[in-house]
Design a protein around this motif. Structure first.
Motif: not given
Length: 78
Positions: A53-58, A73-78
């Protein structure tokens, strides 16, 4: 393509995480292939996934539905 060939050659000798291929394909504008490799990284449960969620390259992938599904899926939506 040469970088990908070098990564493939290196992978025959030692482990090369799928995140490397993700960034190469992303640099080529191949979002669908970059997402394929990110999904592989998720399957491998690589610790780098915490930066999705935080890598600017993505950033170019953030609005893609597959990327959003991966975040959940990896649980970073919370």
């Amino acid at each position: 393509m040469k970088v990908l060939a070098n990564l493939d050659e290196l992978a025959r000798k030692r482990y090369v995480g799928p995140v490397a291929q993700t960034f190469v394909y992303l640099g080529q504008g191949e979002k669908h292939l970059a997402l394929d490799w990110l999904e592989k990284a998720s399957e491998d449960r690589l610790p780098e996934m915490i930066w999705l969620k935080v890598d600017p390259a993505l950033a170019p992938l953030r609005n893609e539905p597959r990327f959003q599904a991966l975040i959940k899926r990896v649980g970073l939506d919370k």
